[in-house]
Design an enzyme around this catalytic site. Structure first.
Site, PDB file in Angstrom:
ATOM      1  CG  ASP A 228      66.905  15.894  63.725  1.00 16.11           C
ATOM      2  OD1 ASP A 228      67.703  15.839  62.781  1.00 16.11           O
ATOM      3  OD2 ASP A 228      67.093  16.584  64.745  1.00 16.11           O
TER       4      ASP A 228
ATOM      5  CE  LYS B 214      68.106  21.843  68.341  1.00 22.20           C
ATOM      6  NZ  LYS B 214      68.217  21.093  67.074  1.00 22.20           N
TER       7      LYS B 214
ATOM      8  CG  ASN C  65      58.518  13.608  69.256  1.00 24.98           C
ATOM      9  OD1 ASN C  65      58.657  14.209  70.322  1.00 24.98           O
ATOM     10  ND2 ASN C  65      59.087  14.011  68.134  1.00 24.98           N
ATOM     11  CD  GLU C  66      58.895  17.370  67.149  1.00 27.33           C
ATOM     12  OE1 GLU C  66      59.383  16.916  66.109  1.00 27.33           O
ATOM     13  OE2 GLU C  66      59.473  18.201  67.872  1.00 27.33           O
TER      14      GLU C  66
ATOM     15  CE1 TYR D 164      65.412  23.751  64.005  1.00 22.75           C
ATOM     16  CE2 TYR D 164      64.618  23.067  66.162  1.00 22.75           C
ATOM     17  CZ  TYR D 164      65.375  22.818  65.030  1.00 22.75           C
ATOM     18  OH  TYR D 164      66.082  21.655  64.920  1.00 22.75           O
TER      19      TYR D 164
ATOM     20  CE1 TYR E  23      64.871  22.133  70.385  1.00 19.44           C
ATOM     21  CE2 TYR E  23      62.557  21.646  69.961  1.00 19.44           C
ATOM     22  CZ  TYR E  23      63.833  21.228  70.300  1.00 19.44           C
ATOM     23  OH  TYR E  23      64.065  19.897  70.556  1.00 19.44           O
TER      24      TYR E  23
ATOM     25  CD  GLU F  30      62.140  17.061  71.123  1.00 14.76           C
ATOM     26  OE1 GLU F  30      62.461  17.965  70.309  1.00 14.76           O
ATOM     27  OE2 GLU F  30      61.827  15.916  70.782  1.00 14.76           O
TER      28      GLU F  30
ATOM     29  CG  ASN G  39      58.986  18.301  71.547  1.00 15.38           C
ATOM     30  OD1 ASN G  39      58.891  18.031  72.739  1.00 15.38           O
ATOM     31  ND2 ASN G  39      59.028  17.382  70.600  1.00 15.38           N
TER      32      ASN G  39
HETATM   33  C1  E9O Z   1      62.258  16.218  67.398  1.00 18.01           C
HETATM   34  C2  E9O Z   1      63.683  15.813  67.601  1.00 18.01           C
HETATM   35  O1  E9O Z   1      63.848  14.487  67.191  1.00 18.01           O
HETATM   36  N1  E9O Z   1      62.090  17.634  67.682  1.00 18.01           N
HETATM   37  C3  E9O Z   1      62.977  18.496  66.912  1.00 18.01           C
HETATM   38  C4  E9O Z   1      64.415  18.156  67.302  1.00 18.01           C
HETATM   39  C5  E9O Z   1      65.464  19.065  66.667  1.00 18.01           C
HETATM   40  O2  E9O Z   1      66.538  19.232  67.237  1.00 18.01           O
HETATM   41  C6  E9O Z   1      64.628  16.742  66.844  1.00 18.01           C
HETATM   42  O3  E9O Z   1      65.943  16.312  66.987  1.00 18.01           O
HETATM   43  O4  E9O Z   1      65.241  19.575  65.582  1.00 18.01           O
HETATM   44  C7  E9O Z   1      62.580  19.910  67.042  1.00 18.01           C
HETATM   45  C8  E9O Z   1      61.571  20.293  66.005  1.00 18.01           C
HETATM   46  C9  E9O Z   1      61.295  21.735  65.973  1.00 18.01           C
HETATM   47  C10 E9O Z   1      60.682  22.114  64.659  1.00 18.01           C
HETATM   48  C11 E9O Z   1      60.385  23.566  64.625  1.00 18.01           C
HETATM   49  C12 E9O Z   1      60.160  24.073  63.251  1.00 18.01           C
HETATM   50  C13 E9O Z   1      59.904  25.541  63.293  1.00 18.01           C
HETATM   51  C14 E9O Z   1      60.197  26.166  62.011  1.00 18.01           C
HETATM   52  C15 E9O Z   1      59.902  27.633  62.065  1.00 18.01           C
END
Ligand code: E9O
Length: 599
Positions: A167, A570, A415-416, A474, A470, A506, A468
């Site tokens: 991203d 963000k 990462n992820e 999300y 959210y 995050e 990470n």
């Molecule tokens: C990686 C970062 O580079 N983590 C992401 C960040 C974002 O802002 C990105 O900029 O999106 C978050 C990933 C969260 C994914 C959750 C998906 C859940 C779907 C229901």
């Protein structure tokens, strides 16, 4: 790899500035020998900078393929008795360099330096022709991974496109300084410093590598007042420093470590490093710096700015450190790739703690995957054994470059990634094993919120787990209370399953600067503040949470997407590095939490 410097035995020319530039739209550069014949109908391009946002040409902004840079330079005649190297701080992602038509280097990796001895290629006292071809294509075996595909438009024209899983915008070009530098024929090739202390006695363990056997190696250590505090001889050894001044977060102290090579009592090479004496450990569920529990307060960042993209910029970098100080942060993660060496030098000096990350981002199905789209990545066609080899190579090169920075306290290896897949286990086991062979700093793996507690196959190999999360953004979209409940449960379950200290690597929400809403709703500045406050209420209750890195320090550019309005918003600061409301709130919170904050 040592950073090029002028010393009394070495010289340096910085080739940053204006270069000739040509994007190879018709894929004719190699056929027409541009590396030898030079560029015709070129345009001008700054180095360092991403080329994408310099012109007003949409075709260049989204270009996928080779671009060519060219510069002519006279190499001073007196340099003929020395080694001469070309060194590129970084170019994204695949590079080839020629001097006078002779290929001197091929390198893959968009965020680390490469260099080459030019011995057989240069002409002294005359003009030399330097050409660098930079390709920005990502595959499943590069880091970050990606996929090139062809898109057919309505007229049947095929267009090369880049699919990416990460991203942030795929900024491309020469992003850091290009140097020509000299060393004597016998020279210091590498230095490795490890430090420790006991009470007031500082301990330095050093290794010096020279390219040829040197007659005499002398070490001198100077304090910040330029007083000689210790000496040693030999290629490796232990040095003790009485009444040591430690390198501490927010209170950096740097010694100068000087290596001198002598032959017949005359100096043949000299190189000096700034070093800090400090100790890092993960023990009893805590992250210890100098035996004191350290609580990470800070951000995930990006190298990203208007116009220059990912091009190194001292003004932005120093502005960022001033903002980190202002907001009372003590650390950041170099998400999602190793940042410029110049940034780490600043971190050493400002006393900002760094988590250094390899460009292993997007090892999953999609940038923002839905449940079920994560898996099937560790396969023969995608992240395979060749990828693992590359991952290990880049980790080694990152450590080789950054090992002597006191600010770097932990390596982040991914990462992820799609770590619920069974095959991820042996992959990460091997990666961790190889990393531990070369450095003893703690290791971090960062998981996204689709990796359910207890389902991560790789946590057991790491020292710290990054999460990470959210919830309320999300998922539970707009409902902070519901997100908060889920967060509490999730963190407790993760800790129970893995029993490792947790860093919130995050958490955050997209926020449009200037958008105010009461009651708070998504995208407003109020919502960002509420969200962060809610998360902090949870962190403060959980002793195994060892830090909080808000996503992100500043707004940054991404690929074009319906969920991205002019990039990812963000940031706690805007892309122009001005505070949103949340910055004032964080400044207050972090000002009241000590670095060694224990709950
Ligand atoms: C990686 C970062 O580079 N983590 C992401 C960040 C974002 O802002 C990105 O900029 O999106 C978050 C990933 C969260 C994914 C959750 C998906 C859940 C779907 C229901």
């Amino acid at each position: 790899m040592l950073y090029p410097k002028i010393t009394n035995s070495r010289n340096l020319i910085n080739l940053s500035g204006v270069w000739n530039f040509k994007a190879d739209y018709r894929e004719e550069g190699y056929k027409n020998h541009w590396y030898k014949n030079g560029l015709k109908d070129y345009e001008l391009m700054p180095v360092p900078a991403s080329y994408n946002d310099i012109t007003v040409d949409a075709k260049l902004r989204d270009f996928v393929g080779d671009v060519w840079y060219e510069k002519k330079i006279v190499i001073p005649k007196p340099w003929q008795n020395e080694n001469v190297f070309i060194r590129v701080g970084s170019a994204s992602h695949n590079s080839k360099a020629w001097i006078n038509g002779i290929l001197v280097k091929e390198y893959t990796g968009g965020f680390l330096p490469f260099e080459s001895n030019l011995e057989n290629a240069i002409k002294y006292g005359e003009e030399n022709h330097i050409v660098i071809c930079v390709n920005n294509e990502l595959t499943w075996q590069t880091f970050p991974p990606g996929e090139v595909y062809y898109f057919e438009d309505a007229d049947g024209n095929k267009k090369k496109k880049q699919r990416q899983q990460h991203d942030f915008f795929n900024y491309s070009g020469i992003h850091r300084h290009v140097y020509l530098y000299t060393t004597p024929k016998t020279y210091v090739k590498d230095i490795t410093i490890k430090t420790d202390f006991e009470e007031s006695l500082g301990k330095i363990h050093y290794d010096v590598i020279t390219n040829k056997i040197a007659e005499e190696i002398k070490i001198e250590v100077y304090d910040e007042e330029n007083q000689l505090v210790a000496v040693s001889t030999g290629e490796s050894g232990k040095i003790e420093i009485k009444n040591v001044k430690l390198w501490k977060p927010n209170n950096a102290y740097l010694y100068s470590f000087v290596v001198k090579l002598n032959s017949n009592h005359t100096l043949i090479d000299q190189y000096s490093l700034n070093i800090g004496i400090r100790k890092v450990q993960v023990k009893d569920g805590q992250f210890l710096i100098n035996n004191e529990p350290f609580y990470f307060k800070g951000f995930g960042k990006h190298e990203d700015m208007d116009v220059k993209g990912k091009g190194l910029d001292d003004a932005i970098n120093i502005r960022d450190f001033n903002l980190l100080k202002w907001i009372n942060a003590n650390s950041f993660r170099t998400s999602h790739y190793p940042y410029a060496e110049e940034v780490l030098d600043l971190a050493d000096r400002y006393g900002i703690v760094i988590i250094d990350e390899v460009p292993a981002v997007g090892m999953l199905g999609q940038a923002v995957p839905a449940v079920g789209e994560l898996d099937g990545v560790f396969t023969e066609e995608k992240i395979n054994n060749e990828s693992l080899k590359e991952h290990i190579r880049l980790t080694r090169e990152m450590i080789a470059r950054d090992k002597n920075h006191p600010s770097v306290v932990m390596w982040s290896l991914a990462n992820e990634a799609s770590v619920m897949e069974p095959k991820a286990e042996s992959y990460f086991q091997k990666l961790v094993e190889e990393t531990r062979k070369i450095d003893d700093r703690p290791l971090l793996n960062v998981n996204l919120m689709l990796i359910e507690p207890g389902k991560c196959n790789v946590s057991k190999y790491f020292d710290v787990i990054g999460l990470n999360l959210y919830f309320g953004w999300y998922s539970e979209r707009g409902d902070i209370d519901a997100g908060k409940k889920r967060l509490m449960k999730w963190l407790k379950d993760c800790y129970e399953a893995d029993n490792k200290p947790i860093l919130l690597s995050e958490y955050g929400v997209d926020t449009v600067a200037g958008l105010h809403k009461e009651p708070a709703i998504m995208f407003s500045e109020e919502f960002q503040v509420h969200f962060l406050k809610a998360y902090h209420e949870i962190f403060d209750q959980l002793p195994f949470v060892i830090g909080e890195h808000v996503w992100n320090f500043a707004d940054f550019m991404t690929g074009q997407d319906i969920v991205r309005v002019d990039g990812n918003k963000k940031g706690v600061f805007t892309r122009q590095r001005q505070p949103k409301m949340a910055a004032h709130y964080l400044r207050e919170r972090w000002g009241s939490l000590k670095n060694t904050y224990t709950k």
